[in-house]
Design a protein around this motif. Sequence first.
Motif, PDB file in Angstrom:
ATOM      1  N   ASN C  41       3.683  62.368-117.147  1.00  0.00           N
ATOM      2  CA  ASN C  41       3.495  61.044-116.558  1.00  0.00           C
ATOM      3  C   ASN C  41       4.847  60.370-116.337  1.00  0.00           C
ATOM      4  N   LYS C  45       6.994  62.124-109.930  1.00  0.00           N
ATOM      5  CA  LYS C  45       6.301  62.979-108.958  1.00  0.00           C
ATOM      6  C   LYS C  45       5.874  62.184-107.730  1.00  0.00           C
ATOM      7  N   SER C  46       5.140  61.092-107.981  1.00  0.00           N
ATOM      8  CA  SER C  46       4.625  60.299-106.856  1.00  0.00           C
ATOM      9  C   SER C  46       5.760  59.648-106.086  1.00  0.00           C
ATOM     10  N   GLN C  87      -2.383  58.112-103.361  1.00  0.00           N
ATOM     11  CA  GLN C  87      -3.270  58.354-104.503  1.00  0.00           C
ATOM     12  C   GLN C  87      -4.550  57.541-104.426  1.00  0.00           C
ATOM     13  N   ASP C 167      -1.030  62.966-102.761  1.00  0.00           N
ATOM     14  CA  ASP C 167      -0.688  62.478-104.099  1.00  0.00           C
ATOM     15  C   ASP C 167      -1.929  62.541-104.980  1.00  0.00           C
ATOM     16  N   GLU C 168      -1.940  63.501-105.886  1.00  0.00           N
ATOM     17  CA  GLU C 168      -3.060  63.690-106.813  1.00  0.00           C
ATOM     18  C   GLU C 168      -4.407  63.633-106.120  1.00  0.00           C
ATOM     19  N   THR C 170      -6.962  65.173-106.617  1.00  0.00           N
ATOM     20  CA  THR C 170      -8.131  65.503-107.453  1.00  0.00           C
ATOM     21  C   THR C 170      -8.380  64.502-108.565  1.00  0.00           C
ATOM     22  N   THR C 171      -7.585  63.412-108.639  1.00  0.00           N
ATOM     23  CA  THR C 171      -7.843  62.453-109.726  1.00  0.00           C
ATOM     24  C   THR C 171      -9.215  61.815-109.556  1.00  0.00           C
ATOM     25  N   GLN C 178     -13.021  68.923-108.029  1.00  0.00           N
ATOM     26  CA  GLN C 178     -11.598  69.270-107.982  1.00  0.00           C
ATOM     27  C   GLN C 178     -11.423  70.619-107.302  1.00  0.00           C
ATOM     28  N   LEU C 200      -0.030  67.394-108.571  1.00  0.00           N
ATOM     29  CA  LEU C 200      -1.243  67.704-109.327  1.00  0.00           C
ATOM     30  C   LEU C 200      -1.015  67.426-110.800  1.00  0.00           C
ATOM     31  N   HIS C 201      -2.076  67.028-111.445  1.00  0.00           N
ATOM     32  CA  HIS C 201      -2.005  66.729-112.864  1.00  0.00           C
ATOM     33  C   HIS C 201      -2.252  67.989-113.690  1.00  0.00           C
TER      34      HIS C 201
END
Lengths: 344, 347, 267
Positions: C41, C45-46, C87, C167-168, C170-171, C178, C200-201
């Motif tokens: 975190n 990344k973002s 996101q 940006d992410e 799959t959140t 996902q 990706l997380h």
Amino acid sequence: MTTSTLDAVVRSRVRRSRRRGVVIGILVALVVIAYAVNLMVGETFYTPYEIWRVILGETVPGASFTVGELRLPRATLAALAGFCFGLGGVTFQTMLRNPLASPDVIGITSGASAAAAFAIVILGLSETGVSVFAIVAGLGVAIVVYTLSFRDGVAGTRLILIGIGIAAMLDSATAYVLSQAAQWDLQQAQRWLTGSLNGATWDETVQVLVALVVLGPLLLSQARNLFMLQLGDDTAAALGVRLERTRILVIVAAVGLLAFATAATGPIAFVAFLSGPIAARIVGGAGSLLVPAGLVGALLVLVADLIGQYAFDIRYPVGVITGVLGAPYLVYLLIRTNRAGGSL
Amino acid sequence: MTQLDSRPVPGPALQRRPARVRTLWILAGLVALGLLMIASVAFGSRIVPWSDIVAGVQGHDDNLGQAAVVKRIPRTLLAVVVGAALGLAGAVMQGVTRNPLADPGILGVNMGASLAVVTGIVSFGLSSATAYIWVAILGAAVTAVFVYAVGSLGRGGATPLKLALAGAAISAALASLISAFVLPRSDIATGFQSWQIGGVGGASYDSLRQAGPFLVVGFVVSLLSAKSLNSLALGDDLAAGLGERVALARGVAALGAVLLCGASTAVAGPIAFVGLVVPHLCRLLIGLDHRWLLPYSALVGAALLTAADVVGRVVARPQEIDVGIITALIGAPFFIYIVRRQKVREL
Amino acid sequence: MTATHSLEVSSLELGYGDRTVIESLDLTVPPGRITAIVGANACGKSTLLRSMSRLLAPRTGHVLLDGREVHKMPAKELARTLGLLPQSPIAPEGITVSDLVGRGRNPHQRLLSRWSREDDIAVAAALDATHTADLADRSVDELSGGQRQRVWIAMALAQQTDVLLLDEPTTFLDVSHQVEVLDLLTDLNQTRGTTIVMVLHDLNLAARYADHLIALADGKLHAAGDPAEVLTEDTVRAVFGLDSQVITDPTSGKPLMLPLGRHHVTV
């Protein structure tokens, strides 16, 4: 890609643009009707034919003065100012993605009001002077609010809150100025602050018309960018919208329209606030809201002025009527917006 | 959380202050308030020699100077009491809503009280000061509950943005209703105008006496809710986990704040931003423990309002600037400062 | 649609206010492949993704698309080559799916140009590709999380860019959705050759779906390359501060990271 999908896409797009066309058509018709009624009704009733002759420049006993010099400028100013309020209001609401972020809340109207009160009470200026003051102050407040909320770009939420703070300060300045006023000035200032079409002149009307002719197209040229901003700043930018440039153009145009209209009529309560959401309700997400909101604004002011003049035994300024009618709708809107979590 | 000593309870939301620093600030606050009260009696739009000030304080009113001083005494007392009430109410509201921008003015509570008073005057012919107070408190309470309810609908509960917008929008709505009532009645327009700005200029012992009981109850209820506000600061779920009855605690604290706002609005008109600025300042000086924060906010609120009143009387001699205007001019920039400091996500 | 574009970042420094988020970063995105950016975190990344798509100007360094600086390219021209799905994009209340997807056509439209046949075709193709054609007239508010995410991807597809940044994506989706979203992006990459870069997380999903893995730690590049080389026990320790065991996933042959906590570990 399948043809059935293509058909569905085309069908739904055509449906949307047809709905938009119908809505705009109906709104235009309603504005025209309300405008005509405002011209006909009064102490004396004049027929559409008599009014038409006055417009053509013929001399009609009685009507030439009453309609030509009193009702025509008044109704024209009502429609134009309403259009400007609706346009300016919906611009801010769309840009900040919050129907509550209208110019009445974020300080622009307060700035124009404080300046006008100052011009009337302290400087004792004439109408034109008051207008100039109000316009300059409206633009000045917009610049101050925008600058203060700038930190790595402007965040809508921050801009709204800072606008509320500035508005509070300006309102208390207005209150102070009024507390210094002589009785006559006080009444004039209060009437101006409530928003009133009394004493509308051709001069004022022409000023607003010029503002609309110059700034309206500028604003409409940004309609699609504004429309994209509804998706959020990042998405809009990723789709090729230049954020800062769009914002600045749009703010200048919208504040200009609002300030000119405010200078002529005073801040007519809630018209800027309500036109956008009402238009959004009718249009139902089919395209840009700018023109529909402007028409709704014009309609609101025309109808409210009719009610204020003739529905009660006292004549109320138009701002009181829009205020009282608008307040419950505002509260309803507030509840609905918060439930849905924002966005127009 | 149940120990009886008065030390602050350490916790994630409670920042500890050395006891000595705290005592020092309290003493400083008391001294400042004392000096300001003296200044408030001594200075005003009329310049009065010291001999007349002393005579006036002893109750003589043989000349204009002494008479002016005699009138300044209830005015000073009212500024102190109202300032304390607003500072305390602000601290309680910020605690109850866990919202850094909560302030009676911003939440529209003052405007609610105003509308109630105007409606009372215009529609029901109210004229007694006690009736004003009841009506103002009622108006303040209804508006507070309504604004909070509207502001906390939807995602994220009562965020600063939603509350401030709800307050501003409802204030605007109430203001337009007020002007609809007042405009046709030029007989009450002027008097109402000066009341609406907020001032302590017209103070008398009578107004103090009438507001007194309400304010006393408000002070007691608010101060007693300090401990539950400490728990609420940790979030509703955690507070409930610590054995707090969240809804009840919040209701009681809010009741105290509303009594304070309503009564002070009734006697002094709506005065904005004292409730916003004071608790923020106090948190910096004395820490986050509400058992210290609440009384200290009352103290600083009293000092701030007295100071604002003195300033308003001195800067525009021979005229006076109402205290509500001074506080707005100080308070609004402070509000903007707080907004700028917050991260966007927290708004 | 299969044009390949080079996307490079050179000695990039990014930050907000006084805070520096990314320091002296150099990397190259392999054209026509799927790249995943992973990291703890707040490792930037973002921020990196926002800068690659022109949303955040670099303090120093460049982001180069086909050798041109993206921050100096005309906004619409860039938006015809490179798309970004943020996101948490905002759907205006009451907007229908086809209207929302249609807004992806913005960079292809000029000030006064009418809606063209080409636009309709692009929207329809995007709906079909994301299996959202039957939702076309529904309001976006009514959709489930998975459906909504597919609609947003459809909007990005209607933009018809050869490079797509996500940006992410799959959140907030449950595991089946996902996988569905990542399968969809893989289809896109394989059928159209779209270059995909996503934050990706989930390390394991990133290793499974990406051809190229970029691991960031504290605003610096820790490792980049084939997932099998990048996703190692050392990387996991350096990037996340976590002890782990990395095995070969029997279902895909890709690396699979198993965290080792203090309890319930028998090896």
